[in-house]
Design an enzyme around this catalytic site. Structure first.
Site, PDB file in Angstrom:
ATOM      1  N   LYS A 217       0.831  -1.202   0.000  1.00 49.71           N
ATOM      2  CA  LYS A 217       0.000   0.000   0.000  1.00 49.71           C
ATOM      3  C   LYS A 217       0.868   1.254   0.000  1.00 49.71           C
ATOM      4  O   LYS A 217       2.051   1.221   0.339  1.00 49.71           O
ATOM      5  CB  LYS A 217      -0.994  -0.048   1.161  1.00 49.71           C
ATOM      6  CG  LYS A 217      -2.049  -1.122   0.839  1.00 49.71           C
ATOM      7  CD  LYS A 217      -3.291  -1.079   1.641  1.00 49.71           C
ATOM      8  CE  LYS A 217      -4.247  -2.141   1.073  1.00 49.71           C
ATOM      9  NZ  LYS A 217      -5.143  -2.687   2.081  1.00 49.71           N
ATOM     10  N   ARG A 253      -2.715 -10.398   4.805  1.00 49.21           N
ATOM     11  CA  ARG A 253      -3.143 -10.505   3.407  1.00 49.21           C
ATOM     12  C   ARG A 253      -2.054  -9.861   2.564  1.00 49.21           C
ATOM     13  O   ARG A 253      -1.827  -8.648   2.668  1.00 49.21           O
ATOM     14  CB  ARG A 253      -4.485  -9.779   3.234  1.00 49.21           C
ATOM     15  CG  ARG A 253      -5.038  -9.790   1.832  1.00 49.21           C
ATOM     16  CD  ARG A 253      -6.314  -8.964   1.743  1.00 49.21           C
ATOM     17  NE  ARG A 253      -6.832  -8.956   0.396  1.00 49.21           N
ATOM     18  CZ  ARG A 253      -6.408  -8.124  -0.564  1.00 49.21           C
ATOM     19  NH1 ARG A 253      -5.473  -7.252  -0.310  1.00 49.21           N
ATOM     20  NH2 ARG A 253      -6.946  -8.184  -1.767  1.00 49.21           N
TER      21      ARG A 253
HETATM   22  N1  PMM Z   1      -7.141  -4.423   0.593  1.00 47.17           N
HETATM   23  C1  PMM Z   1      -7.478  -4.510  -0.693  1.00 47.17           C
HETATM   24  C2  PMM Z   1      -8.476  -5.412  -1.118  1.00 47.17           C
HETATM   25  N2  PMM Z   1      -9.092  -6.214  -0.249  1.00 47.17           N
HETATM   26  N3  PMM Z   1      -9.395  -6.982   1.953  1.00 47.17           N
HETATM   27  C3  PMM Z   1      -9.098  -6.920   3.256  1.00 47.17           C
HETATM   28  N4  PMM Z   1      -9.732  -7.716   4.133  1.00 47.17           N
HETATM   29  N5  PMM Z   1      -8.144  -6.062   3.725  1.00 47.17           N
HETATM   30  C4  PMM Z   1      -7.465  -5.212   2.895  1.00 47.17           C
HETATM   31  O1  PMM Z   1      -6.621  -4.432   3.381  1.00 47.17           O
HETATM   32  C5  PMM Z   1      -7.774  -5.244   1.512  1.00 47.17           C
HETATM   33  C6  PMM Z   1      -8.761  -6.164   1.070  1.00 47.17           C
HETATM   34  C7  PMM Z   1      -6.804  -3.633  -1.690  1.00 47.17           C
HETATM   35  O2  PMM Z   1      -5.540  -4.143  -2.035  1.00 47.17           O
HETATM   36  P1  PMM Z   1      -5.218  -4.865  -3.451  1.00 47.17           P
HETATM   37  O3  PMM Z   1      -5.877  -4.043  -4.545  1.00 47.17           O
HETATM   38  O4  PMM Z   1      -3.748  -4.850  -3.550  1.00 47.17           O
HETATM   39  O5  PMM Z   1      -5.803  -6.229  -3.414  1.00 47.17           O
END
Ligand code: PMM
Length: 276
Positions: A217, A253
Site C-alpha cells: 500500500k 493478506r
Molecule cells: N485491501 C485490498 C483489497 N481487499 N481486503 C481486506 N480484508 N483487507 C485489505 O486491506 C484489503 C482487502 C486492496 O488491495 P489490493 O488491490 O492490492 O488487493
C-alpha cells in the site's frame, strides 16, 4: 478453519482477477494465469488464496456484478477442486453466494457488510467465516479520500468495527465465524495507517481475530520513496507482517507470500521456540 495454526499467523495470498488493482491489476485477468499464480503462492506458503474480481484502489470504478462473478467463480471452483482454501474478496451478496456454491471458505467484504443490503443474510445463510473490514465511505466506489479527524482514527475504527460485528451477529452470523480488519489504506492518511498499526494491540485484544492488509500500500511505498529509491514494498510488507504476527494478528493478506511466510514463521518460533 479460521485458526489454521494455533501459534502462527495465517498467510492469505492475493490473486486479483482485475484490470486495475493496487499493484497487480491486469496480470491475472485470464483464469489460467490467475490459477497459475495462486498455485505458486500456495507453493510459497500461502494458507488461503483471496480471489477478487473488483478493484477498490483510489480512482477505480465498480464493475458489473455479472463480470465480477465470471471473474472469480471459475478460479475459486478450480482451486477448491485442488483442495486449496480460498476467500472471495467482494462487496456483493450475489457474488459471495455464487462463490459459496463454488466452495469458497471465507467471505472477505471490504465494506464490512455495508455495501450490499443482502450481504449479511448471505454471510449468515452460508455459515462461512467472514472478514469484516473497516472502510468509512459513502458509496464504496473507491478507496480515495481521508475520513478521520487527526488523532481519532483508532477509536473511530474500533467503534465502527464493534458496530459492524454487532450488525452481523444480529443478522444471524455466528460470532465464531467473524474476523475483523482495520482497513489499512481505505480512506485513511499515512498517519492514520501507522496509528492503527501502532495500536494493533487494541484490536488483537478484542473478541475477534484480526486480519492486517498492508501489502504494497501507498503508505509503505512511501518509506523508500522518501529516500529517493524506487518503490519496492515487499520487504516493508514483510516487516509489517513480522510485527503484526508477533502482536497476535490472526492473518496477513499479502501479494508476495514467500517473504511474509518467512516473517510469520519467524514470529512463531520467536514466541514458541519449542516448536523449532
Ligand atoms: N485491501 C485490498 C483489497 N481487499 N481486503 C481486506 N480484508 N483487507 C485489505 O486491506 C484489503 C482487502 C486492496 O488491495 P489490493 O488491490 O492490492 O488487493
Amino acid at each position: 478453519m479460521i485458526l489454521q495454526h494455533p501459534h502462527r499467523a495465517t498467510v492469505m495470498g492475493i490473486v486479483n482477477v482485475t484490470e486495475d488493482s493496487f499493484s497487480d491489476g491486469g496480470r491475472y485477468l485470464d483464469p489460467d494465469a490467475a490459477l497459475r499464480h495462486a498455485r505458486r503462492l500456495v507453493a510459497e506458503g500461502a494458507d488461503i488464496i483471496d480471489v477478487g474480481g473488483e478493484s477498490t484502489r483510489p480512482g477505480a470504478t465498480r464493475v458489473d456484478a455479472a463480470v465480477e462473478r465470471e471473474r472469480v467463480v471459475p478460479v475459486i471452483a478450480a482451486l477448491h477442486a485442488e483442495g486449496i482454501a480460498t476467500s472471495v474478496d467482494t462487496m456483493r451478496a450475489s457474488v459471495a453466494a455464487a462463490a459459496a456454491e463454488a466452495g469458497v471458505d471465507l467471505i472477505n467484504d471490504v465494506s464490512g457488510g455495508l455495501a450490499d443490503p443482502e450481504m449479511r443474510a448471505v454471510m449468515a445463510e452460508t455459515d462461512l467465516p467472514v472478514c469484516l473490514m473497516h472502510w468509512k465511505a459513502a458509496t464504496f466506489g473507491n478507496a480515495s479520500g481521508a475520513a478521520h479527524a487527526p488523532g481519532s482514527v483508532v477509536e473511530d475504527v474500533r467503534r465502527a468495527l464493534a458496530e459492524l460485528t454487532a450488525a452481523a451477529i444480529d443478522a444471524g452470523v455466528r460470532p465464531e465465524n467473524i474476523t475483523v480488519d482495520p482497513g489499512l489504506g481505505f480512506a485513511k492518511t499515512a498517519r492514520d495507517n501507522w496509528e492503527l498499526l501502532h495500536n494493533l494491540h487494541v484490536f488483537t485484544a478484542g473478541e475477534f481475530p484480526v486480519l492486517v492488509g498492508a501489502s504494497r500500500k501507498r503508505f509503505l511505498n512511501a518509506i523508500r520513496l522518501a529516500r529517493g529509491l524506487d518503490s519496492h514494498p515487499d520487504p516493508a510488507t514483510a516487516a509489517v507482517t513480522a510485527i503484526a504476527a508477533q502482536q497476535g494478528a490472526w492473518c496477513v493478506r499479502v501479494h508476495d507470500v514467500a517473504v511474509s511466510r518467512d516473517a510469520v514463521d519467524v514470529a512463531q518460533l520467536w514466541n514458541h521456540p519449542e516448536e523449532s
